[in-house]
Motif scaffolding. Structure first.
Motif, PDB file in Angstrom:
ATOM      1  N   LEU A   1     -14.693 -45.442  -6.048  1.00 22.19           N
ATOM      2  CA  LEU A   1     -15.712 -46.490  -5.986  1.00 22.19           C
ATOM      3  C   LEU A   1     -16.913 -46.162  -6.869  1.00 22.19           C
ATOM      4  CD1 LEU A   1     -15.666 -47.221  -2.138  1.00 22.19           C
ATOM      5  CD2 LEU A   1     -14.534 -48.500  -3.959  1.00 22.19           C
ATOM      6  N   TRP A   2     -17.085 -44.897  -7.185  1.00 22.60           N
ATOM      7  CA  TRP A   2     -18.207 -44.479  -8.032  1.00 22.60           C
ATOM      8  C   TRP A   2     -17.892 -44.637  -9.523  1.00 22.60           C
ATOM      9  CZ3 TRP A   2     -18.514 -39.071  -5.285  1.00 22.60           C
ATOM     10  CH2 TRP A   2     -18.876 -39.260  -3.942  1.00 22.60           C
ATOM     11  N   LEU A   3     -16.640 -44.887  -9.820  1.00 16.64           N
ATOM     12  CA  LEU A   3     -16.210 -44.917 -11.222  1.00 16.64           C
ATOM     13  C   LEU A   3     -16.440 -46.303 -11.815  1.00 16.64           C
ATOM     14  CD1 LEU A   3     -14.993 -43.298 -13.513  1.00 16.64           C
ATOM     15  CD2 LEU A   3     -12.720 -43.949 -12.718  1.00 16.64           C
ATOM     16  N   THR A   4     -17.670 -46.587 -12.167  1.00 11.77           N
ATOM     17  CA  THR A   4     -17.997 -47.852 -12.805  1.00 11.77           C
ATOM     18  C   THR A   4     -17.748 -47.752 -14.306  1.00 11.77           C
ATOM     19  OG1 THR A   4     -20.286 -47.193 -13.162  1.00 11.77           O
ATOM     20  CG2 THR A   4     -19.761 -48.285 -11.070  1.00 11.77           C
ATOM     21  N   SER A   5     -17.738 -48.887 -14.976  1.00  8.62           N
ATOM     22  CA  SER A   5     -17.552 -48.889 -16.428  1.00  8.62           C
ATOM     23  C   SER A   5     -18.698 -48.168 -17.122  1.00  8.62           C
ATOM     24  CB  SER A   5     -17.438 -50.326 -16.946  1.00  8.62           C
ATOM     25  OG  SER A   5     -18.597 -51.084 -16.615  1.00  8.62           O
ATOM     26  N   ALA A   6     -19.904 -48.272 -16.563  1.00  6.61           N
ATOM     27  CA  ALA A   6     -21.058 -47.603 -17.158  1.00  6.61           C
ATOM     28  C   ALA A   6     -20.909 -46.089 -17.075  1.00  6.61           C
ATOM     29  CB  ALA A   6     -22.339 -48.036 -16.440  1.00  6.61           C
ATOM     30  N   ALA A   7     -20.502 -45.591 -15.914  1.00  9.48           N
ATOM     31  CA  ALA A   7     -20.327 -44.149 -15.747  1.00  9.48           C
ATOM     32  C   ALA A   7     -19.209 -43.629 -16.643  1.00  9.48           C
ATOM     33  CB  ALA A   7     -20.031 -43.825 -14.287  1.00  9.48           C
TER      34      ALA A   7
ATOM     35  N   ALA B   1     -26.310 -43.653 -13.007  1.00 12.55           N
ATOM     36  CA  ALA B   1     -25.198 -44.602 -12.937  1.00 12.55           C
ATOM     37  C   ALA B   1     -24.317 -44.319 -11.719  1.00 12.55           C
ATOM     38  CB  ALA B   1     -24.363 -44.530 -14.215  1.00 12.55           C
ATOM     39  N   LEU B   2     -24.085 -43.046 -11.433  1.00 10.74           N
ATOM     40  CA  LEU B   2     -23.277 -42.688 -10.270  1.00 10.74           C
ATOM     41  C   LEU B   2     -24.007 -43.030  -8.976  1.00 10.74           C
ATOM     42  CD1 LEU B   2     -21.869 -39.255 -11.489  1.00 10.74           C
ATOM     43  CD2 LEU B   2     -20.579 -41.385 -11.211  1.00 10.74           C
ATOM     44  N   GLN B   3     -25.302 -42.766  -8.944  1.00 17.66           N
ATOM     45  CA  GLN B   3     -26.074 -43.093  -7.742  1.00 17.66           C
ATOM     46  C   GLN B   3     -26.127 -44.602  -7.521  1.00 17.66           C
ATOM     47  OE1 GLN B   3     -30.248 -41.795  -7.593  1.00 17.66           O
ATOM     48  NE2 GLN B   3     -29.883 -41.157  -5.489  1.00 17.66           N
ATOM     49  N   ASP B   4     -26.241 -45.360  -8.609  1.00 17.69           N
ATOM     50  CA  ASP B   4     -26.233 -46.827  -8.499  1.00 17.69           C
ATOM     51  C   ASP B   4     -24.912 -47.329  -7.927  1.00 17.69           C
ATOM     52  OD1 ASP B   4     -28.761 -46.961  -9.528  1.00 17.69           O
ATOM     53  OD2 ASP B   4     -28.134 -47.511 -11.562  1.00 17.69           O
ATOM     54  N   ALA B   5     -23.848 -46.529  -8.129  1.00 11.81           N
ATOM     55  CA  ALA B   5     -22.529 -46.900  -7.609  1.00 11.81           C
ATOM     56  C   ALA B   5     -22.308 -46.325  -6.213  1.00 11.81           C
ATOM     57  CB  ALA B   5     -21.442 -46.405  -8.551  1.00 11.81           C
ATOM     58  N   ALA B   6     -23.389 -45.860  -5.577  1.00 10.79           N
ATOM     59  CA  ALA B   6     -23.382 -45.361  -4.196  1.00 10.79           C
ATOM     60  C   ALA B   6     -22.875 -43.932  -4.061  1.00 10.79           C
ATOM     61  CB  ALA B   6     -22.588 -46.284  -3.277  1.00 10.79           C
TER      62      ALA B   6
ATOM     63  N   GLY C   1     -15.951 -29.891 -20.914  1.00 13.64           N
ATOM     64  CA  GLY C   1     -15.309 -29.290 -19.753  1.00 13.64           C
ATOM     65  C   GLY C   1     -16.211 -29.291 -18.536  1.00 13.64           C
ATOM     66  N   CYS C   2     -17.472 -29.750 -18.698  1.00 14.75           N
ATOM     67  CA  CYS C   2     -18.418 -29.870 -17.577  1.00 14.75           C
ATOM     68  C   CYS C   2     -17.705 -30.495 -16.375  1.00 14.75           C
ATOM     69  CB  CYS C   2     -19.602 -30.738 -17.999  1.00 14.75           C
ATOM     70  SG  CYS C   2     -20.645 -31.315 -16.640  1.00 14.75           S
ATOM     71  N   TRP C   3     -17.846 -29.874 -15.225  1.00 16.70           N
ATOM     72  CA  TRP C   3     -17.039 -30.290 -14.074  1.00 16.70           C
ATOM     73  C   TRP C   3     -17.338 -31.712 -13.613  1.00 16.70           C
ATOM     74  CZ3 TRP C   3     -19.045 -31.404  -9.175  1.00 16.70           C
ATOM     75  CH2 TRP C   3     -20.362 -31.013  -8.916  1.00 16.70           C
ATOM     76  N   VAL C   4     -18.585 -32.159 -13.738  1.00 14.91           N
ATOM     77  CA  VAL C   4     -18.908 -33.532 -13.323  1.00 14.91           C
ATOM     78  C   VAL C   4     -18.320 -34.542 -14.306  1.00 14.91           C
ATOM     79  CG1 VAL C   4     -20.756 -35.217 -12.998  1.00 14.91           C
ATOM     80  CG2 VAL C   4     -20.971 -32.922 -12.026  1.00 14.91           C
ATOM     81  N   VAL C   5     -18.493 -34.294 -15.594  1.00 12.32           N
ATOM     82  CA  VAL C   5     -17.916 -35.194 -16.600  1.00 12.32           C
ATOM     83  C   VAL C   5     -16.391 -35.240 -16.453  1.00 12.32           C
ATOM     84  CG1 VAL C   5     -17.584 -35.563 -19.077  1.00 12.32           C
ATOM     85  CG2 VAL C   5     -19.825 -34.872 -18.205  1.00 12.32           C
ATOM     86  N   ASP C   6     -15.787 -34.096 -16.191  1.00 11.27           N
ATOM     87  CA  ASP C   6     -14.340 -34.054 -15.972  1.00 11.27           C
ATOM     88  C   ASP C   6     -13.930 -34.888 -14.764  1.00 11.27           C
ATOM     89  OD1 ASP C   6     -13.810 -32.544 -18.168  1.00 11.27           O
ATOM     90  OD2 ASP C   6     -13.056 -30.790 -17.087  1.00 11.27           O
ATOM     91  N   LEU C   7     -14.732 -34.836 -13.686  1.00  9.91           N
ATOM     92  CA  LEU C   7     -14.424 -35.647 -12.520  1.00  9.91           C
ATOM     93  C   LEU C   7     -14.429 -37.136 -12.870  1.00  9.91           C
ATOM     94  CD1 LEU C   7     -16.423 -34.022  -9.548  1.00  9.91           C
ATOM     95  CD2 LEU C   7     -13.928 -34.189  -9.781  1.00  9.91           C
ATOM     96  N   VAL C   8     -15.432 -37.545 -13.619  1.00 11.08           N
ATOM     97  CA  VAL C   8     -15.549 -38.964 -13.990  1.00 11.08           C
ATOM     98  C   VAL C   8     -14.374 -39.390 -14.888  1.00 11.08           C
ATOM     99  CG1 VAL C   8     -16.958 -40.678 -15.201  1.00 11.08           C
ATOM    100  CG2 VAL C   8     -18.063 -38.934 -13.766  1.00 11.08           C
ATOM    101  N   LEU C   9     -13.977 -38.500 -15.784  1.00 10.64           N
ATOM    102  CA  LEU C   9     -12.914 -38.822 -16.732  1.00 10.64           C
ATOM    103  C   LEU C   9     -11.517 -38.529 -16.196  1.00 10.64           C
ATOM    104  CD1 LEU C   9     -14.509 -37.501 -20.040  1.00 10.64           C
ATOM    105  CD2 LEU C   9     -14.447 -39.846 -19.191  1.00 10.64           C
ATOM    106  N   GLY C  10     -11.442 -37.965 -14.997  1.00  9.27           N
ATOM    107  CA  GLY C  10     -10.141 -37.652 -14.404  1.00  9.27           C
ATOM    108  C   GLY C  10      -9.428 -36.500 -15.082  1.00  9.27           C
ATOM    109  N   LYS C  11     -10.178 -35.572 -15.654  1.00 13.56           N
ATOM    110  CA  LYS C  11      -9.579 -34.398 -16.316  1.00 13.56           C
ATOM    111  C   LYS C  11      -9.555 -33.219 -15.356  1.00 13.56           C
ATOM    112  CE  LYS C  11     -11.107 -35.696 -20.990  1.00 13.56           C
ATOM    113  NZ  LYS C  11      -9.774 -35.765 -21.629  1.00 13.56           N
ATOM    114  N   GLU C  12      -8.610 -32.324 -15.563  1.00 16.83           N
ATOM    115  CA  GLU C  12      -8.471 -31.157 -14.687  1.00 16.83           C
ATOM    116  C   GLU C  12      -8.703 -29.870 -15.467  1.00 16.83           C
ATOM    117  OE1 GLU C  12      -4.681 -31.309 -12.800  1.00 16.83           O
ATOM    118  OE2 GLU C  12      -5.132 -33.130 -11.690  1.00 16.83           O
TER     119      GLU C  12
END
Length: 231
Positions: free
Chosen positions: A168-174, A196-201, A220-231
């Motif tokens: 639900l946090w994965l908006t197009s903006a994020a 952007a993530l906070q705006d998405a709750a 490889g930043c862990w937050v950016v990876d979470l948003v992009l679905g990378k492991e």
């Protein structure tokens, strides 16, 4: 056994790698090695920047292993200039070939040694001799490796805390912000990503604080990876 407090405050690179060596993906370990190598940006000899880029591309599956190995072979065959800063930098970049936990420790040590060598040659000039400045050199290596710890924590986050990421946090903006930063390696928009993530709750304090803190961010930043679905 390392505690969470020790993880957050550690300045010994190898100790942190030992903590995540079992669970770390090859991709993240390789990107950590690349991040260490990019700290040599101003002292890289010809061909080495391309070698780091190839390692990043291989980590993300953009190029095949045969193509990656071919570029590695070309780089490793170039003149090493033993004893020089550029020769040491080339050897450090060549260590990216090994993306294991042990390999990334070697990359960390090699790149830290180059940074220490650069500083010593600048400080002592032609009078510099490793045998006469061993303690100074060792202290500089340790200081650089402590700074590399920030790179490691940016990539691996906090292994003592689970950080679930809601779709639900994965908006197009994020997603767009994260993709732009990942591609350009310019992470100055991290606070905007946090907004952007906070705006998405998004209410995960670790995610939001990582976006907004003033620390280093790399591919490889862990937050950016979470948003992009990378492991």
């Amino acid at each position: 056994m390392m505690t969470e407090t020790e993880w957050l405050n550690a300045t010994t690179f190898n100790g942190l790698v030992d903590r995540i060596r079992i669970t770390a993906s090859e991709r993240k370990l390789r990107l950590l090695g690349c991040a260490c190598c990019w700290r040599l940006r101003d002292d890289l000899p010809y061909g080495c920047a391309e070698r780091i880029v190839a390692a990043e591309q291989f980590a993300d599956g953009i190029i095949s292993e045969p193509e990656y190995l071919a570029r590695f072979t070309v780089a490793s065959q170039m003149r090493n200039e033993p004893g020089s800063v550029r020769g040491a930098a080339r050897l450090a970049v060549n260590s990216l070939h090994d993306s294991s936990a042990t390999g990334v420790m070697q990359t960390s040590l090699s790149t830290a040694s180059v940074r220490a060598l650069v500083h010593c040659k600048w400080q002592f000039g032609k009078s510099y001799h490793l045998g006469q400045h061993t303690i100074r050199f060792g202290n500089l290596v340790a200081r650089e490796q402590s700074q590399q710890c920030a790179l490691l924590r940016d990539i691996f986050g906090n292994p003592f805390r689970a950080t679930p990421f809601s779709s639900l946090w994965l908006t197009s903006a994020a997603a767009s912000l994260a993709a732009q930063m990942y591609e350009s390696k310019d992470f100055s928009a991290m606070p905007i990503l946090g907004d952007a993530l906070q705006d998405a709750a998004c209410d995960n304090a670790d995610i939001l604080s990582h976006c907004r803190e003033s620390g280093v961010h790399v591919r490889g930043c862990w937050v950016v990876d979470l948003v992009l679905g990378k492991e």
